[in-house]
Scaffold this motif. Structure first.
Motif, PDB file in Angstrom:
ATOM      1  N   LEU A  22       1.294  -1.320   0.209  1.00 36.49           N
ATOM      2  CA  LEU A  22       0.196  -0.208  -0.483  1.00 36.49           C
ATOM      3  C   LEU A  22       0.997   0.851   0.412  1.00 36.49           C
ATOM      4  O   LEU A  22       0.992   1.881  -0.756  1.00 36.49           O
ATOM      5  N   HIS A  23       1.931   1.340   0.796  1.00 36.78           N
ATOM      6  CA  HIS A  23       2.880   2.541   1.110  1.00 36.78           C
ATOM      7  C   HIS A  23       3.591   2.567  -0.407  1.00 36.78           C
ATOM      8  O   HIS A  23       3.657   3.892  -1.030  1.00 36.78           O
ATOM      9  N   GLU A  24       3.583   1.760  -0.653  1.00 38.62           N
ATOM     10  CA  GLU A  24       4.811   2.171  -1.991  1.00 38.62           C
ATOM     11  C   GLU A  24       3.714   2.272  -3.169  1.00 38.62           C
ATOM     12  O   GLU A  24       4.175   3.258  -3.912  1.00 38.62           O
ATOM     13  N   ASP A  25       2.007   1.906  -3.464  1.00 34.89           N
ATOM     14  CA  ASP A  25       1.103   2.557  -4.061  1.00 34.89           C
ATOM     15  C   ASP A  25       1.095   4.353  -4.480  1.00 34.89           C
ATOM     16  O   ASP A  25       0.555   4.640  -5.183  1.00 34.89           O
ATOM     17  N   VAL A  26       0.878   4.341  -2.694  1.00 36.67           N
ATOM     18  CA  VAL A  26       0.725   6.040  -2.246  1.00 36.67           C
ATOM     19  C   VAL A  26       1.566   5.861  -2.867  1.00 36.67           C
ATOM     20  O   VAL A  26       1.681   8.238  -3.398  1.00 36.67           O
ATOM     21  N   HIS A  34       2.119  12.319   0.892  1.00 31.94           N
ATOM     22  CA  HIS A  34       0.800  12.485   1.106  1.00 31.94           C
ATOM     23  C   HIS A  34       0.486  11.213   2.539  1.00 31.94           C
ATOM     24  O   HIS A  34       0.808  11.163   3.308  1.00 31.94           O
ATOM     25  N   GLU A  35      -0.930  12.175   3.452  1.00 33.27           N
ATOM     26  CA  GLU A  35      -1.006  11.782   3.958  1.00 33.27           C
ATOM     27  C   GLU A  35      -1.084   9.832   4.617  1.00 33.27           C
ATOM     28  O   GLU A  35      -0.541   9.563   5.873  1.00 33.27           O
ATOM     29  N   VAL A  36      -1.541   9.719   3.571  1.00 35.83           N
ATOM     30  CA  VAL A  36      -1.821   7.521   3.639  1.00 35.83           C
ATOM     31  C   VAL A  36       0.088   7.352   3.799  1.00 35.83           C
ATOM     32  O   VAL A  36      -0.125   6.471   5.031  1.00 35.83           O
ATOM     33  N   ALA A  37       0.321   8.153   2.851  1.00 35.82           N
ATOM     34  CA  ALA A  37       1.721   7.145   2.621  1.00 35.82           C
ATOM     35  C   ALA A  37       2.618   7.790   4.268  1.00 35.82           C
ATOM     36  O   ALA A  37       3.145   6.684   4.421  1.00 35.82           O
ATOM     37  N   VAL A  38       2.606   8.779   4.767  1.00 33.81           N
ATOM     38  CA  VAL A  38       2.537   9.302   6.256  1.00 33.81           C
ATOM     39  C   VAL A  38       2.778   8.455   6.971  1.00 33.81           C
ATOM     40  O   VAL A  38       3.647   7.581   7.903  1.00 33.81           O
ATOM     41  N   ALA A  40       0.986   5.120   6.963  1.00 38.06           N
ATOM     42  CA  ALA A  40       1.614   4.104   6.730  1.00 38.06           C
ATOM     43  C   ALA A  40       3.289   4.189   7.449  1.00 38.06           C
ATOM     44  O   ALA A  40       3.217   3.001   7.402  1.00 38.06           O
ATOM     45  N   ALA A  41       4.374   4.488   6.631  1.00 34.61           N
ATOM     46  CA  ALA A  41       5.485   4.624   6.775  1.00 34.61           C
ATOM     47  C   ALA A  41       5.900   4.938   8.118  1.00 34.61           C
ATOM     48  O   ALA A  41       6.521   3.430   9.138  1.00 34.61           O
ATOM     49  N   GLU A  42       5.040   5.515   9.268  1.00 29.90           N
ATOM     50  CA  GLU A  42       4.719   5.158  10.544  1.00 29.90           C
ATOM     51  C   GLU A  42       4.225   4.009  11.286  1.00 29.90           C
ATOM     52  O   GLU A  42       5.356   2.889  11.900  1.00 29.90           O
ATOM     53  N   VAL A  43       3.118   3.485  10.778  1.00 31.41           N
ATOM     54  CA  VAL A  43       3.173   1.789  11.513  1.00 31.41           C
ATOM     55  C   VAL A  43       4.110   0.805  10.632  1.00 31.41           C
ATOM     56  O   VAL A  43       4.184   0.191  11.507  1.00 31.41           O
ATOM     57  N   LEU A  44       4.625   1.071   9.474  1.00 27.49           N
ATOM     58  CA  LEU A  44       5.321  -0.286   9.109  1.00 27.49           C
ATOM     59  C   LEU A  44       6.864   0.784  10.549  1.00 27.49           C
ATOM     60  O   LEU A  44       7.218  -1.078  10.026  1.00 27.49           O
ATOM     61  N   ALA A  45       6.811   1.061  10.047  1.00 32.13           N
ATOM     62  CA  ALA A  45       8.332   1.630  11.139  1.00 32.13           C
ATOM     63  C   ALA A  45       7.729   0.750  12.599  1.00 32.13           C
ATOM     64  O   ALA A  45       8.818  -0.011  13.057  1.00 32.13           O
TER      65      ALA A  45
END
Length: 54
Positions: A22-26, A34-38, A40-45
């Protein structure tokens, strides 16, 4: 399946894989700020820290 469902079912590795896709796509479509990318990156970390035992 969403990453939250996978997490609730005790599948953090599958959740991470789903969220990474999802992160890669966004990022590709809307950019890394983008807020979804940010979010997603936080949750991934967080998931990476937990999966690596940190």
């Amino acid at each position: 399946m969403t990453s939250r469902v996978l997490l609730s079912q005790g599948n953090p590795e599958q959740a991470r894989a789903c969220l990474e896709a999802l992160h890669e796509d966004v990022v590709l479509v809307d950019g890394p700020r983008h807020e979804v990318a940010v979010e997603a990156a936080e949750v991934l970390a967080m998931l990476r820290r937990e999966l690596n035992g940190e």
